[in-house]
Scaffold this active site. Structure first.
Site, mmCIF file in Angstrom:
data_model
loop_
_atom_site.group_PDB
_atom_site.id
_atom_site.type_symbol
_atom_site.label_atom_id
_atom_site.label_comp_id
_atom_site.label_asym_id
_atom_site.label_seq_id
_atom_site.Cartn_x
_atom_site.Cartn_y
_atom_site.Cartn_z
ATOM 1 N N GLY A 1 0.699 -1.170 -0.363
ATOM 2 C CA GLY A 1 0.049 -0.157 0.136
ATOM 3 C C GLY A 1 0.771 0.991 0.095
ATOM 4 C CD GLU B 1 -0.944 -3.116 -11.109
ATOM 5 O OE1 GLU B 1 -2.253 -2.915 -10.086
ATOM 6 O OE2 GLU B 1 -0.451 -4.107 -11.122
ATOM 7 C CE1 TYR C 1 -8.586 2.059 -6.793
ATOM 8 C CE2 TYR C 1 -10.185 2.587 -7.227
ATOM 9 C CZ TYR C 1 -9.591 2.407 -6.399
ATOM 10 O OH TYR C 1 -9.669 2.199 -5.030
ATOM 11 C CG LEU C 2 -8.760 -3.890 -10.152
ATOM 12 C CD1 LEU C 2 -8.747 -5.475 -10.207
ATOM 13 C CD2 LEU C 2 -8.846 -3.697 -11.322
ATOM 14 C CD GLU D 1 2.505 -5.393 -3.677
ATOM 15 O OE1 GLU D 1 2.491 -6.332 -2.613
ATOM 16 O OE2 GLU D 1 1.696 -4.661 -3.996
ATOM 17 N NE ARG E 1 5.424 -11.761 4.688
ATOM 18 C CZ ARG E 1 4.018 -10.795 3.631
ATOM 19 N NH1 ARG E 1 5.814 -10.404 2.918
ATOM 20 N NH2 ARG E 1 3.229 -10.141 4.072
ATOM 21 C CB VAL F 1 0.506 -12.478 10.169
ATOM 22 C CG1 VAL F 1 -0.171 -12.409 11.201
ATOM 23 C CG2 VAL F 1 1.759 -11.300 10.213
HETATM 24 C C1 MV4 Z 1 -4.701 -2.347 -6.385
HETATM 25 C C2 MV4 Z 1 -5.805 -1.733 -5.864
HETATM 26 C C3 MV4 Z 1 -6.776 -1.269 -6.837
HETATM 27 N N1 MV4 Z 1 -6.341 -1.975 -8.341
HETATM 28 N N2 MV4 Z 1 -4.712 -1.567 -7.614
HETATM 29 C C4 MV4 Z 1 -2.299 -2.377 -2.175
HETATM 30 C C5 MV4 Z 1 -1.945 -2.536 -1.393
HETATM 31 C C6 MV4 Z 1 -0.786 -2.732 -2.304
HETATM 32 N N3 MV4 Z 1 -0.595 -4.619 -1.792
HETATM 33 C C7 MV4 Z 1 -2.169 -3.074 -3.839
HETATM 34 N N4 MV4 Z 1 -3.167 -2.144 -2.778
HETATM 35 C C8 MV4 Z 1 -4.099 -2.532 -3.933
HETATM 36 N N5 MV4 Z 1 -3.913 -2.353 -5.773
HETATM 37 C C9 MV4 Z 1 -5.336 -1.666 -8.818
HETATM 38 N N6 MV4 Z 1 -4.717 -2.152 -10.308
HETATM 39 C C10 MV4 Z 1 -6.407 -1.574 -4.828
HETATM 40 C C11 MV4 Z 1 -5.126 -1.985 -3.269
HETATM 41 C C12 MV4 Z 1 -6.094 -1.846 -1.938
HETATM 42 C C13 MV4 Z 1 -6.025 -2.886 -1.110
HETATM 43 C C14 MV4 Z 1 -5.779 -4.383 -1.885
HETATM 44 C C15 MV4 Z 1 -5.760 -5.179 -1.268
HETATM 45 C C16 MV4 Z 1 -5.780 -5.457 0.581
HETATM 46 C C17 MV4 Z 1 -6.089 -4.383 0.581
HETATM 47 C C18 MV4 Z 1 -6.147 -2.617 -0.179
HETATM 48 C C19 MV4 Z 1 -6.209 -1.537 -0.182
HETATM 49 C C20 MV4 Z 1 -6.583 -0.428 -0.331
HETATM 50 C C21 MV4 Z 1 -6.368 -0.464 -1.863
#
Ligand code: MV4
Length: 446
Positions: A164, A199, A201-202, A286, A290, A293
């Site tokens: 994040g 990317e 945005y979802l 991603e 590791r 948790v």
């Molecule tokens: C995103 C997304 C929406 N669309 N990518 C946040 C942490 C990082 N690991 C990736 N994240 C996000 N990527 C796209 N294309 C929304 C998030 C995101 C999120 C993702 C997983 C768990 C919690 C989250 C909280 C806010 C935003």
């Protein structure tokens, strides 16, 4: 492998100690001066003080950890999660000093640490991705043209980011220049690397991750998925296995695709691929190299000891089973209990006057707490994980509610009351939530 140094603290240090103990492996705990009375130090066969309270000078102090391993004659180092667990340089130094690193190769840590390389790799291996730029963005003009192609809204993310940090949304073309500039500036300041990618945005995804395990002989299996959508400010509160929205056929299909890819990559160790799931589609974002948790929910539904498996593959052993031997049974839920106020989330370290762990069929508590322990203010606020397993999701929720009612942590504020409210909620009970659900729930009720 006869002796393992555990380069961590708290419940995960205990978790690793327990696996070692059952395998006939002796353990070395390392600790800061703030952790002299900690449970991981009490239970380990030996312990070494590695520095003052500040994590930078103790749990992140590579020279002191390697010295502790040398003087105690450890064969291997388990990094747990957080701290040095995804530090490629550390993995390299561990091996250069003649110890086994219980984790992947430094090259694979580095590959997945760079989110652009990770995505490029998964694209090559045929894993579904969020639509976006191929590789790093080289200019604002490129950002504009990719955004038009995948259609707004879009996200600009830091290559060195993850979890994040370093993300900026552009809702439409008028916001792209600002997002580009701010994302790059923040990435440079936070990571010393201003590489960014783009990317689509979802807007209402679920966060679903797949647990994998690979040995050094080309055997790769998956242990199904965890739904980790219930988070607040990128801190997960509740995780479950499996996801309420996934069918066994969808799990098998994703698992087959991912394990085939990782076999080609020559990956070893446990690993987790993170996906966003929206409208029935998976999109890789991603990979974590590791132990996580929330690994216990996977252990409960698969009947596997993931730390034992990590140790076995690090020692060069073969898995000894295939995907067809992995069976999923029932449903598991984990509640992360933290030393925080359940409404304001203000940190609440201090002395735990009474600790009572719940019990009974299908109830597991991973915690380093004991009555009289003082939770130090210097580290992560996680004090206990309540993990519950039952034949169905509805029964797992009922059992979690029962276990939460039995559990006592007095003397500090904890998130136990919040977990009770989540378990009582009809939308949660219906499995009807996205990554945004909890922030609204906390706002609504807190
Ligand atoms: C995103 C997304 C929406 N669309 N990518 C946040 C942490 C990082 N690991 C990736 N994240 C996000 N990527 C796209 N294309 C929304 C998030 C995101 C999120 C993702 C997983 C768990 C919690 C989250 C909280 C806010 C935003």
């Amino acid at each position: 492998m006869k002796k393992v140094l555990i380069a961590n603290r708290g419940e995960i240090a205990l978790r690793v100690h327990r696996a070692c103990q059952e395998m006939g492996i002796r353990t070395v705990a390392v600790h800061s001066t703030a952790d002299e009375t900690a449970m991981h130090v009490r239970l380990a066969d030996e312990s070494v003080c590695i520095g003052p309270p500040s994590a930078r000078e103790s749990y992140l102090n590579v020279a002191n950890i390697l010295s502790a391993a040398a003087i105690t004659g450890a064969d291997a180092i388990h990094p747990g999660y957080g701290f040095l667990s995804e530090n490629a340089k550390f993995a390299e130094m561990v091996e250069a000093h003649g110890f086994t690193f219980i984790g992947p190769t430094a090259d694979h840590i580095r590959m997945m640490g760079d989110k652009i390389t990770a995505k490029d790799t998964m694209r090559r291996l045929g894993v579904p991705l969020v639509p976006g730029s191929k590789g790093a963005l080289s200019s604002l003009e490129e950002a504009r043209s990719v955004a038009e192609e995948v259609m707004y809204p879009v996200l600009i993310k830091a290559a060195a980011g993850g979890g994040g940090r370093g993300m900026k949304v552009a809702r439409d073309a008028s916001e792209i220049e600002e997002a580009w500039r701010v994302a790059r500036t923040e990435a440079k300041a936070a990571f010393g690397n201003d590489e960014v990618y783009l990317e689509k945005y979802l807007d209402r995804p679920r966060h679903i991750e797949l647990q994998v395990l690979a040995d050094t002989h080309g055997n790769v299996v998956h242990f199904g998925e965890r739904d980790c959508s219930l988070q607040r400010r990128h801190q997960k509160l509740v995780e479950e296995a499996g996801s309420p929205v996934l069918t066994p056929a969808e799990r098998d299909a994703l698992g087959a695709q991912v394990t085939a890819g990782l076999r080609q990559l020559g990956y070893r160790n446990a690993g987790t691929l993170e996906f966003l799931w929206q409208d029935g589609q998976f999109a890789f974002i991603e990979m974590n190299t590791r132990l996580q948790v929330e690994h216990p929910v996977t252990e409960m539904v698969c009947g596997v000891d993931l730390v034992r498996e990590q140790i076995r593959v690090a020692a060069g052993e073969k898995l000894g089973y295939g995907q067809e031997d992995v069976r999923f049974s029932g449903h598991a839920i984990e509640c992360r209990v933290t030393a925080e106020h359940p409404e304001t989330f203000a940190p609440s370290p201090g002395r735990v006057t009474t600790y009572h762990a719940p019990g009974g069929l299908g109830v597991r508590v991973d915690s380093a707490l004991y009555s009289g322990y003082s939770v130090p203010p210097h580290y992560d606020s996680l004090v206990a994980k309540l993990i519950v397993h039952a034949p169905t999701r509805a029964q797992a929720i009922a059992r979690t509610r029962r276990a939460l009612d039995e559990m006592v942590v007095d003397g500090i504020e904890t998130t136990l009351p919040l977990h009770k409210r989540i378990m009582e909620d009809p939308e949660f009970q219906a499995g009807d939530y996205t990554i945004h659900w909890l922030e609204r729930f906390v706002g609504r009720n807190g």
